[in-house]
Design a protein around this motif. Structure first.
Motif, PDB file in Angstrom:
ATOM      1  N   ASP A 236      97.989 -18.713   0.178  1.00 23.69           N
ATOM      2  CA  ASP A 236      96.548 -18.762   0.382  1.00 23.69           C
ATOM      3  C   ASP A 236      95.903 -17.547  -0.264  1.00 23.69           C
ATOM      4  O   ASP A 236      96.573 -16.596  -0.672  1.00 23.69           O
ATOM      5  N   SER A 238      94.276 -15.130   0.866  1.00 21.82           N
ATOM      6  CA  SER A 238      94.386 -13.833   1.538  1.00 21.82           C
ATOM      7  C   SER A 238      95.596 -13.048   1.039  1.00 21.82           C
ATOM      8  O   SER A 238      95.570 -11.817   0.977  1.00 21.82           O
ATOM      9  N   ASP A 248      92.114 -21.597   0.126  1.00 18.42           N
ATOM     10  CA  ASP A 248      91.202 -20.675   0.799  1.00 18.42           C
ATOM     11  C   ASP A 248      91.151 -21.058   2.282  1.00 18.42           C
ATOM     12  O   ASP A 248      90.197 -21.681   2.747  1.00 18.42           O
ATOM     13  N   ALA A 250      90.819 -19.209   4.910  1.00 19.35           N
ATOM     14  CA  ALA A 250      89.773 -18.531   5.675  1.00 19.35           C
ATOM     15  C   ALA A 250      88.478 -19.352   5.647  1.00 19.35           C
ATOM     16  O   ALA A 250      87.783 -19.487   6.668  1.00 19.35           O
ATOM     17  N   GLN A 253      88.921 -22.374   7.878  1.00 18.64           N
ATOM     18  CA  GLN A 253      88.782 -21.984   9.278  1.00 18.64           C
ATOM     19  C   GLN A 253      87.318 -21.850   9.668  1.00 18.64           C
ATOM     20  O   GLN A 253      86.901 -22.272  10.761  1.00 18.64           O
ATOM     21  N   HIS A 254      86.542 -21.263   8.768  1.00 16.93           N
ATOM     22  CA  HIS A 254      85.110 -21.076   9.042  1.00 16.93           C
ATOM     23  C   HIS A 254      84.400 -22.417   9.155  1.00 16.93           C
ATOM     24  O   HIS A 254      83.557 -22.627  10.036  1.00 16.93           O
ATOM     25  N   GLU A 257      85.326 -23.985  12.471  1.00 12.91           N
ATOM     26  CA  GLU A 257      84.676 -23.275  13.578  1.00 12.91           C
ATOM     27  C   GLU A 257      83.219 -23.705  13.719  1.00 12.91           C
ATOM     28  O   GLU A 257      82.741 -23.966  14.831  1.00 12.91           O
ATOM     29  N   ARG A 265      97.214 -24.977   9.234  1.00 14.38           N
ATOM     30  CA  ARG A 265      97.874 -24.559   7.994  1.00 14.38           C
ATOM     31  C   ARG A 265      99.118 -25.397   7.800  1.00 14.38           C
ATOM     32  O   ARG A 265      99.917 -25.580   8.728  1.00 14.38           O
TER      33      ARG A 265
END
Length: 321
Positions: A236, A238, A248, A250, A253-254, A257, A265
Motif C-alpha cells: 500500500d 503507506s 491507497d 488510507a 479507510q476514510h 468511515e 485489507r
C-alpha cells in the motif's frame, strides 16, 4: 395443503336464478277460443299433463347441468398450497469493482496456483454474489471511467456470469474511484429497499476522474447508503508511496468511515474471501419471508361440463330443424 375452497363463493347465489325467472316471468297461455271438451276427456288430459310435468326431458336436464357447471366454474373451486419463499433480506447491494490495469498483476494465488488479482476477484466475487440469495445485487466496474455492468437484480446467476466476463481495458486502465462510487450511488438512488450498501474494491489510488471519493462518500451518508471498502494488493502507499500498483488503503479507510461502513485489507485470495464474509456478517441477517401461496384451480372441470351440456342442446336444436 389446505382443503377445497371457492375463490368467489357468492357466485353460488346465481344457482336458483333460472327457477326464479321462470316463476316470475313464466310463459302464459295465449287467450283464444276453443272447442268445449267433455269433462271425462278434460280429466284424462289433465292427469296426463300432470304426470308429464313430473318428468324432466333430457333437454331440461342438459340445460340444468349447463347452468350448474357455469355457476360452479364462476365460483372458482381451488385447493391452496404453500411453497417456501426465499428469505427477504430487504437489501440492495452495488458492487463497485476496480478494473484498472494493475489488476493484471500476478501476485495472488488461486487454489495453490499463481493468479492475477482480476482472476481472484472474479472467483471470490462470484461466490459472494451467489451467497446473497434474497438480496438485489448490481455491478459497477470502473477504471478510467465507470460502467454499469449489471443492474440490480435478484437473478444472482446472471450478475455472477456478468462479473466473470469482465476484462481489463473495457473502461480504460487508470483508477477513477470517485467515478465508480458515484455511479454505484446513482444506481441506488431510486431504490426503496430499507438497507442499501456499496462494496467498493480497489487495488490502487484515485488518479483520474472529476469526482473526489470523499465527497461522494459524504453524499452516500446523506442518502443513507453504507459503504464498505476492500483494499486489494500486497503493498500500500503507506509503505511504498512511489509504487504505482500500491493500494491507497488510507483513502479507502476514510471513504468507509464517512460512509458508515468498514474497510478491509486483502493481501491474499484467502484474505479477500474473509473480507467479503466479514462484510456479510456486519449486515443484518435475512428476515423470514412468508410462504408463497399457490392455488391449484379446478374451475376447468365444471366449465367443461357446462360446455358439453350446452353443445348438446345446440346440436339437438339443429337436428330438430
Amino acid at each position: 395443503m389446505n382443503g377445497l375452497e371457492l375463490a368467489t363463493p357468492f357466485a353460488l347465489a346465481l344457482l336458483p336464478a333460472p327457477l326464479l325467472l321462470r316463476a316470475f316471468f313464466g310463459v302464459r297461455a295465449a287467450p283464444g277460443g276453443g272447442l268445449p271438451l267433455p269433462a271425462t276427456i278434460r280429466e284424462r288430459l289433465g292427469a296426463g299433463a300432470s304426470a308429464n310435468r313430473l318428468r324432466l326431458s333430457w333437454r331440461e336436464i342438459a340445460a340444468a347441468l349447463a347452468w350448474i357447471g357455469l355457476v360452479l366454474a364462476l365460483a372458482g373451486p381451488r385447493v391452496a398450497g404453500e411453497v417456501a419463499a426465499l428469505p427477504a433480506a430487504g437489501r440492495d447491494i452495488m458492487l463497485a469493482l476496480d478494473l484498472s490495469g494493475s489488476m493484471t498483476k500476478t501476485d495472488f494465488e488461486l487454489d495453490g496456483v499463481a493468479a492475477s488479482r482480476l482472476a481472484v476477484l472474479k472467483h471470490v466475487g462470484a461466490e459472494l454474489i451467489r451467497r446473497r440469495a434474497g438480496d438485489r445485487i448490481g455491478l459497477v466496474v470502473f477504471a478510467e471511467t465507470a460502467f454499469a455492468a449489471a443492474p440490480s437484480s435478484f437473478d444472482l446467476r446472471a450478475v455472477s456470469a456478468t462479473l466473470e466476463e469482465m476484462e481489463i481495458g473495457l473502461v480504460g486502465r487508470s483508477t477513477a474511484i470517485g467515478e465508480g462510487l458515484g455511479l454505484a450511488l446513482k444506481r441506488l438512488s431510486d431504490s426503496t429497499a430499507p438497507s442499501r450498501l456499496v462494496i467498493l474494491l480497489s487495488d490502487g489510488a484515485n488518479n483520474t476522474g472529476s469526482s473526489e471519493p470523499a465527497a461522494v462518500a459524504e453524499l452516500a451518508r446523506g442518502m443513507g447508503v453504507k459503504i464498505f471498502t476492500i483494499g486489494l494488493g500486497v503493498d500500500d502507499t503507506s509503505s511504498k508511496p512511489d509504487d504505482p500498483d500500491a493500494v491507497d488503503f488510507a483513502a479507502l479507510q476514510h471513504i468507509a468511515e464517512i460512509g458508515g461502513g468498514a474497510a478491509f485489507r486483502a493481501r491474499t485470495g484467502a484474505e479477500l474471501g474473509a473480507a467479503t464474509r466479514a462484510i456479510e456478517a456486519l449486515v443484518a441477517g435475512p428476515a423470514p419471508a412468508p410462504p408463497t401461496i399457490i392455488f391449484r384451480e379446478f374451475w376447468i372441470y365444471p366449465g367443461a361440463l357446462a360446455f358439453v351440456a350446452a353443445a348438446a342442446l345446440v346440436l339437438s336444436t339443429r337436428e330438430r330443424r
